[in-house]
Design a protein around this motif. Structure first.
Motif, short mmCIF file in Angstrom:
data_model
loop_
_atom_site.label_atom_id
_atom_site.label_comp_id
_atom_site.label_asym_id
_atom_site.label_seq_id
_atom_site.Cartn_x
_atom_site.Cartn_y
_atom_site.Cartn_z
N ALA A 191 0.84 -1.20 0.00
CA ALA A 191 0.00 0.00 0.00
C ALA A 191 0.87 1.25 0.00
CB ALA A 191 -0.92 0.00 1.21
N ALA A 192 1.95 1.20 0.79
CA ALA A 192 2.84 2.36 0.84
C ALA A 192 3.47 2.59 -0.53
CB ALA A 192 3.92 2.14 1.90
N ILE A 193 3.95 1.52 -1.14
CA ILE A 193 4.57 1.65 -2.46
C ILE A 193 3.56 2.15 -3.49
CG2 ILE A 193 5.79 0.45 -4.30
CD1 ILE A 193 6.61 -1.60 -2.16
N ALA A 194 2.36 1.58 -3.41
CA ALA A 194 1.31 2.00 -4.34
C ALA A 194 1.04 3.49 -4.18
CB ALA A 194 0.04 1.20 -4.09
N THR A 195 0.97 3.94 -2.94
CA THR A 195 0.74 5.37 -2.70
C THR A 195 1.87 6.21 -3.29
OG1 THR A 195 -0.32 4.79 -0.63
CG2 THR A 195 0.22 7.11 -0.95
N LEU A 196 3.10 5.74 -3.07
CA LEU A 196 4.23 6.49 -3.62
C LEU A 196 4.16 6.55 -5.14
CD1 LEU A 196 7.14 5.23 -1.37
CD2 LEU A 196 6.26 7.56 -1.52
N LEU A 197 3.85 5.40 -5.74
CA LEU A 197 3.70 5.34 -7.19
C LEU A 197 2.66 6.34 -7.66
CD1 LEU A 197 3.72 1.58 -8.27
CD2 LEU A 197 5.04 3.43 -9.27
N PHE A 198 1.53 6.32 -6.96
CA PHE A 198 0.43 7.21 -7.30
C PHE A 198 0.86 8.66 -7.18
CE2 PHE A 198 -3.55 9.07 -7.78
CZ PHE A 198 -3.88 9.84 -6.69
N LEU A 199 1.51 9.00 -6.06
CA LEU A 199 1.93 10.38 -5.86
C LEU A 199 2.94 10.80 -6.91
CD1 LEU A 199 2.12 10.60 -1.98
CD2 LEU A 199 0.51 11.74 -3.50
N PHE A 200 3.83 9.88 -7.23
CA PHE A 200 4.83 10.18 -8.25
C PHE A 200 4.16 10.50 -9.58
CE2 PHE A 200 8.63 10.27 -10.55
CZ PHE A 200 8.56 9.43 -11.63
#
Lengths: 278, 266, 362
Positions: free
Chosen positions: B236-245
């Protein structure tokens, strides 16, 4: 003519991109296509395999069925969205556009994972439904057709909404006024005047969604069950798990030809082409 | 009049539901990424940055992040250079069958990714590019060239040719004209293409899945492996980072286009 | 009038703080051709839209055939309308377009066919039924729009600047066509235009709109010869304006003092005292060279010719007066005695008191 080309300095700029695409895309795809006819020997045996074995036929059928259902779902949800986008005050419109664009900007993996979290037996969708009292035990939303469709419709929605929006925003308000003035009640006016005028958008959007959904891999792989395997997953499985390039390449050709045919048919019959949207 | 109101309300309801449908999943992921609990529960019991921490400290994640970055940057640069060059060639010189050539260059967009992935994998194995960073770079470049191409072609279409003619008339040689007149005018589109390419490369999964190996794989591929067994919110954290990026890059892209008054998505 | 078809009483329309239509009251009689005339933004189109049902009324009432129009939605008003850009359904043929209102009224198929043929013949397009709007010329589209609006025999026909998109010759031709149809069929027409010539040619009566209000309603002749306000005098035809202060009234004539004492007929809204403006049409002015004998007309001024405009059947003389204001005189080509008048000549302009009107100075 060739001499003129060599002196045309701009033409040389085409070389890097041209080479890259030719060598790293066109050739590999061609190689794959040829392989379907040449592995293990020259002939159509791979296609025969696909068309004879029911499991493979089932996958082909699944693919079309899921892509079709996704298209219908995207249309049902997307049409009112696009309509609202056209007929709302600017602020609401910007909000709706933003909301439809967000998934567009998010990687498919992220979105699919989000649905996995939501739809799992302990996920909030189930918690919500149990909490309201609609159901007693967690319903199965994952690893079945429902889950796949829920995920895919959300991902495909922008591809339906934007062509629709593009066409709808060009429909002159005076047509609707004229229809009303001539005595058409709202429903009649919509069916006889607005809907036909929005058809080019409906066709473009539906074609776009259907074609993209046909080749889909990530979402059905993560959210689908054994009965929801689509052609892309089959191709991957045949290559990665069995090294069966013969079958995989034949399947790839079928997918490519199918996609191309739909493009061609829609283009010819409806005289509508995919917009340059991005 | 009542009939109209009924349909309007129904439409409003559907739109409201669609808005939720589009936004809620991402919102949930965002929230869970900050969960203090080691399982995917919502609402999370407490706040914690541990999963973001884990992403940046766990060796396999860090390695994959390095691969992603090492692939993303060269891909973006290559794709931008190649795509811009092709755009210039297609719009400025009288190439025969320009339409066909452009169609061919856009083909990676139209052909289903799975086919491209399988094809590239098959050929890379023969050429020894399987499981290598250069291999990933080349594959990603091919996938992103169409985006750069279409963006820059549109921008070039908006640049008035007569500006370049005027520059020539005033004594500027072709390279100077390009550098001083054309390039500044298309720069926002070029940068936009660059950002686009970066985002697409970073988010790319299907082709990377085929041509990666356990030692050389980007973040998305590692996510894929972990996802089915995922029990903690690291993903979830990685997904959020991906999304924010992606979001940041695309907002920047929108800004760049806005400043140049060119047609943009929003 | 006996049994008006449409009655508007104190109709007002505001958009937020902006008052687009202010206190419009009028009636249209059976078979009458009434035109709303005014510049853009004067409220004429908004009023039309309210009658059609596309805008709601803020206050006031509208009655069609004695029945309130307001509560009815647009699709129940049974009023014919020709839209500015025709609004012909592009995905339907001419026949389908014209059949549409009859289908909405559940008319029998056979009857629809017959009536559509009749009305298409009436507008001069009997063989164009299977064509699509985009295959027709502007003038033809216009006629199809007319046909569609008339096929269901509405009590009232609205026309929203229908000839705006056509070129001059075609426009003039269509004006005559529309007038002919109006006369032959006896339909009641509410016409909106910003072109005053068009209004003068076609209308039985004209309502002149300005900034949301009606300045004057009357026959074309009325409005031309007896404008009630400066705006009307200026908007319809051309007028010369001379300012002055009201000094005396007698026998329906008013005397004002400005550059010179002048006399004219009093407008009904003129106050007893105060500032006023005298309006006189260019064709009512007579020019004579200074020194030539006068002709006994009550009003006379002198000035210098600054321009002569040749118009074929007439000439315009632009004359500058002592206070630097200008007057325009329109003289027919066959008038004798002006051969010596050229740019720079000193001339005298005169006209009868009866030919001018003294209006409130707006």
């Amino acid at each position: 003519m060739f001499a003129r080309l060599t002196r045309d300095r701009y033409a040389w700029l085409l070389l890097p991109a041209g080479l890259l695409i030719l060598v790293l895309f066109a050739y590999p795809v061609f190689w794959l296509l040829v392989r379907s006819f040449s592995d293990p020997t020259w002939g159509l045996q791979n296609y025969q395999t696909v068309l004879e074995k029911t499991i493979y036929l089932k996958v082909l059928w699944n693919t079309v069925a899921i892509a079709g259902a996704t298209t219908i779902g995207a249309l049902v949800l997307g049409y009112p969205m696009a309509y609202s986008m056209v007929h709302s005050p600017p602020l609401v419109r910007k909000l709706l556009i933003f909301v439809v664009l967000i998934p567009f900007w998010t990687s498919i993996l992220v979105r699919t994972f989000a649905w996995m979290v939501l739809l799992q037996p302990k996920g909030i969708v189930n918690d919500l439904l149990i909490g309201i009292g609609l159901i007693d035990t967690p319903a199965k939303f994952m690893f079945n057709r429902t889950g796949v469709l829920i995920g895919m419709i959300q991902i495909m929605l922008p591809f339906m909404v934007f062509p629709l929006y593009s066409v709808m925003s060009r429909i002159d308000h005076s047509y609707v006024q004229a229809a009303a003035n001539l005595g058409a009640r709202p429903v009649k006016s919509f069916v006889r005047v607005y809907l036909p005028l929005s058809m080019p958008g409906v066709i473009t959007g539906s074609m776009l969604v259907f074609i993209i959904a046909l080749g889909y891999f990530i979402t059905p792989a993560l959210l689908g069950g054994r009965k929801d395997v689509m052609i892309a997953q089959l191709i991957q499985q045949q290559i990665s798990d069995f090294g069966n390039w013969a079958l995989a390449s034949a399947l790839a050709v079928i997918l490519l030809v199918g996609t191309g045919l739909i493009f061609a048919v829609v283009f010819k019959v409806f005289k509508v082409g995919p917009d340059a949207r991005l | 009049m009542r009939q109209i109101a009924f349909w309007k309300n129904l439409r409003g309801l559907i739109c409201g539901l669609v808005v939720l449908y589009m936004v809620v999943p991402l919102a949930i992921i965002l929230v869970i990424s900050f969960s203090s609990a080691p399982f995917l529960s919502f609402p999370p019991p407490g706040f914690s940055m541990q999963w973001y921490d884990k992403f940046f400290t766990d060796p396999s994640w860090v390695r994959s992040l390095m691969v992603s970055l090492q692939v993303m940057v060269p891909t973006a640069i290559l794709a931008t250079l190649a795509g811009t060059g092709a755009a210039l060639a297609l719009t400025r010189s009288k190439l025969p069958a320009a339409g066909f050539i452009q169609g061919l260059l856009m083909a990676p967009l139209v052909v289903p990714v799975i086919i491209t992935a399988a094809a590239v994998f098959g050929v890379f194995r023969i050429w020894g590019l399987y499981g290598t960073i250069p291999g990933l770079i080349l594959a990603h470049t091919v996938l992103t060239i169409p985006y750069v191409l279409s963006t820059v072609v549109t921008a070039l279409g908006l640049v008035d040719r007569r500006l370049e003619d005027a520059a020539a008339n005033l004594g500027a040689r072709p390279l100077t004209t390009f550098r001083r007149i054309t390039l500044p005018l298309i720069l926002p589109a070029v940068l936009s293409g660059l950002l686009f390419a970066m985002v697409i490369s970073f988010d790319e999964l299907v082709v990377s899945l085929f041509i990666s190996t356990p030692t050389v794989r980007p973040v998305t591929v590692l996510m894929w492996s972990n996802i089915r067994g995922a029990t903690d919110p690291t993903i979830a954290a990685i997904a959020t980072l991906l999304f924010l990026f992606s979001l940041t890059a695309l907002l920047l892209e929108g800004l760049a286009r806005r400043r140049s008054n060119q047609p943009r998505v929003l | 009038m006996a049994d008006p078809i449409l009655e508007l009483k104190a109709v007002r329309k505001s958009f937020g703080k902006v008052l687009a239509v202010d206190d419009v009251t009028l009636s249209i009689g059976t078979g009458e051709f009434l035109t709303f005339l005014g510049p853009s933004g004067s409220g004429k189109t908004t009023t039309l839209m309210m009658v059609a049902g596309f805008q709601s009324v803020t206050s006031g009432s509208m009655m069609l055939d004695g029945k309130p129009l307001d509560p009815l939605p647009a699709y129940e008003r049974d009023i014919g309308m020709v839209f500015q850009h025709y609004a012909l359904f592009p995905h339907m043929t001419v026949t389908q377009n014209v059949s549409f209102p009859l289908e909405m009224r559940k008319v029998a198929k056979q009857e629809i066919k017959q009536r559509v043929q009749e009305v298409l013949a009436l507008v001069g397009l009997p063989t164009h039924g299977e064509r699509f709007p985009k295959q027709l010329s502007g003038g033809q589209q216009q006629r199809v729009a007319l046909a569609r609006a008339m096929v269901f025999k509405p009590r009232l026909l609205l026309m929203d600047e229908p000839l705006g998109a056509l070129d001059k010759k075609l426009r003039e031709h269509m004006q005559i066509e529309i007038m002919r149809l109006h006369r032959d069929l006896g339909i009641t027409v509410l016409y909106v235009t910003h072109d005053q010539e068009e209004a003068l040619v076609m209308s039985d009566r004209i309502a002149v709109f300005n900034e949301g209000r009606i300045e004057q309603i009357g026959t074309p002749d009325d409005l031309y010869e007896n404008p009630a306000t400066r705006f009307v005098a200026d908007f319809i035809g051309e007028s010369n304006f001379l300012k002055g202060r009201v000094t005396r009234r007698e026998n329906g004539l008013v005397r004002i003092e400005g550059l010179l004492p002048l006399q004219g007929r009093a407008a009904s809204g003129l106050a007893e005292q105060g500032q006023a403006v005298l309006a006189v049409r260019p064709e009512r002015l007579h020019i004579r060279t200074v020194g030539a004998s006068g002709n006994g007309e009550e009003n006379a001024v002198e000035g210098r010719v600054t321009d002569i405009v040749y118009l074929g059947q007439s000439r315009k003389f632009i004359v500058r007066l002592a206070d630097d204001s200008e007057m325009t005189a329109l003289v027919q080509a066959n008038v004798q005695g002006l051969e010596s008048v050229s740019v720079g000549s000193e001339v005298g302009l005169s006209w009868r008191a009866e030919d001018s009107k003294v209006l409130p100075d707006a």
